[in-house]
Each structure stands twice: as C-alpha cells, then as structure tokens.
Design a protein around this motif. Sequence first.
Motif, mmCIF file in Angstrom:
data_model
loop_
_atom_site.group_PDB
_atom_site.id
_atom_site.type_symbol
_atom_site.label_atom_id
_atom_site.label_comp_id
_atom_site.label_asym_id
_atom_site.label_seq_id
_atom_site.Cartn_x
_atom_site.Cartn_y
_atom_site.Cartn_z
ATOM 1 N N ARG A 64 0.834 -1.207 0.000
ATOM 2 C CA ARG A 64 0.000 0.000 0.000
ATOM 3 C C ARG A 64 0.869 1.258 0.000
ATOM 4 O O ARG A 64 0.635 2.204 -0.762
ATOM 5 N N ARG A 70 1.345 4.308 -2.883
ATOM 6 C CA ARG A 70 0.615 5.513 -2.492
ATOM 7 C C ARG A 70 1.224 6.751 -3.143
ATOM 8 O O ARG A 70 2.442 6.964 -3.099
ATOM 9 N N ASP A 123 -5.404 9.496 -0.356
ATOM 10 C CA ASP A 123 -5.577 8.062 -0.558
ATOM 11 C C ASP A 123 -5.586 7.714 -2.045
ATOM 12 O O ASP A 123 -6.356 6.867 -2.495
ATOM 13 N N TYR A 155 -3.576 6.189 -5.288
ATOM 14 C CA TYR A 155 -2.517 5.213 -5.536
ATOM 15 C C TYR A 155 -2.039 5.340 -6.971
ATOM 16 O O TYR A 155 -2.799 5.721 -7.867
ATOM 17 N N THR A 191 -8.231 6.166 -7.041
ATOM 18 C CA THR A 191 -8.741 5.923 -5.699
ATOM 19 C C THR A 191 -9.566 4.652 -5.773
ATOM 20 O O THR A 191 -10.580 4.609 -6.475
ATOM 21 N N ALA A 209 -11.721 1.050 -0.445
ATOM 22 C CA ALA A 209 -10.356 1.497 -0.173
ATOM 23 C C ALA A 209 -9.427 0.347 0.196
ATOM 24 O O ALA A 209 -8.250 0.358 -0.150
#
Length: 323
Positions: free
Chosen positions: A140, A144, A149, A151, A269, A273
């Motif tokens: 993650r 990122r 949030d 990616y 996004t 999530a």
Amino acid sequence: MTVDLGIVFRPLKETAMSFTRPLRLVLLGNAFFSTACALLMQINPVLLGDLLGVQAPLIYRLIGVGLLVFAADLVHQASRPRLATWRALYASAGDVLWVLATIVGLLLFPGVLSPSGLVTVSLMATVMLVFGLLQMRGIRIAHRAPDGDVYRHCIMVRVDVPAPAMWEVIRRIGDIQRYMPSLKSSQILYGREPGVGAVRHCVDQAGKSWSEECIAFTPGREFTVRFLADEPGFPFPASEMFGGWEVMPEEQGGGEREGSVVKVWWELTTKPAWLAPLLLPLLAFQADRDFTGIIEAMAGDARGEPVSRRATGSGVRLLPLAC
C-alpha cells in the motif's frame, strides 16, 4: 534538445526507494526468519522433532528446502532497483497459506504434537501472519501517491525512436486500439481532434467499455486523461482514475543516435479502499507486461514499419525505475 535522464532518474530513484523501503525491509525480515527456520530443519531435524514431538527428518528437510527457495526469492525481490509489488503479493499469499495449513493441521490432528510443539508451530504461524500483513501494508505504501488516498503506478520504456516521431504516434489518442491487443475499438467522440476536451471511448475484447476525457495536452510532450468513473458500467474498481503519457528525448550510443523514453502512468482511488494492496500489484503486473509491447508497436509505427500488436522485444526496454 535532449534531456539528461541521469538528472531526471536520480530524484525518481530516491523517491521510489523512500516509498518502497518499508516493503523491502519486511521482505528481508521475512527472508531472515524463513532462512533461520530452514537451517534448523536442515542441520538438526532430530532436535526439531524432539521439540514438536514428531520425528520426521526427511519431511523437515524437504520443508526446509522450500523455505530456502522462498527466502531467496524474498531477497531477490527486496534488492531489485524496481520492486515488483505483485511478487510481494504472492509472498503474502504464501505466508497466509502457511497459516491456514497450520490451522487445518492442528484441527485434523489435534493430539499429534507435544505441548512444546503446539507452541512452536503456533508461534511460527503467528510470525508468518505478521509478515504477510506487514507486506500488504508495504505494498500500500509503495503505491501511495504523495497526496491523500490516491494510488499510483508508472512505467518508463526506452525506445530507439526520436521523441518527435514517437509523439506523432502517441498524440493520436483515438488510435490506441491499433497497438493494444486487449482493445476491440477506440475512438474520439464527436469528431474532435486530440487535445483538451476530447473524449476517447474504448471497448475491450470482453465487451466492457469506458471513456476518458483529455484534461491536459502539451504538444510534443505529454497528455493527461480523466477516466469517467461516474458513467454507468465503468469496469474498473475505482471512484476516481487518471492517466497520462509523456515522451522525453534521450541521446543513445554516446550522442550518435537519438532515442526517447516513454512514460505511462495511472493514479486512482480504489473502491473499496481496502482493495488497494490487492488491486495495485495486479495493475502493475499487467501494465509492465502489456505496455512494453504496446509501446514497441508504436515505435515500429513511428519507424514506418507495418503495425504489429505482437511484442518481439526489439528496440524497447522497460527501465528498472519507479516514477
């Protein structure tokens, strides 16, 4: 005018290392633990049998060999300049499978192990589970983007075609299906020319469709698209998604030959999530595998060769750097 990619890549490498460092450290820790367990199984399987309450030296040695192979793969992953997160994902899957196998074994054969054996295998499974979860967290972090949030995944491919020639092919955003085997069709809607406001509609071979609106367009250099994720039937698990292409000139062969580097990136996004550490490695694997061939086909077109959507590996190279 050409770009000194050494200057460009140096900060990229430093940034990539800072984002991937947590995952690299966890992979190395997992490798160290797996190696320690494997060496015990290889050097003194009788001692391990006394600890577990079951003497099976051959089985312990075979498991030890598997752990050594697993550890070597983890070290190879952690030491690569461009970390492949899909490999870390299958390492986490291996850790989880070890935990599940331990639980199933204890349930099916509850009285086989000694009390010290129960503690030992439970402790080992717990450590494996912790490594698996920490690797998912590292994945993650590795993907990122700097803000929020969101990616990101990006590839950079070196081609032996001058940047102006590559741009002339890449700028025709409605022609992407000529180079991409997974697409059935692609077109710019309403007869628009490539540029800001143009909408590209794509349909893949499975019949799934989506649209992308061009929101930035720098002639001779790059463009950015926004995927219209709010449209009905949007096939990707993302609430927001952007992507872009960039062409950078580069001297090759001591300045005698001019080539270029093509950069392709995606930011999204995920929806939901928690899917990010599962989705991004799979996206990365597919992008690394497919887009090298796509860019190769584009380079062939730029050289005036017949367009082929089958990669041959000639004249292109995926650079071992994140971006």
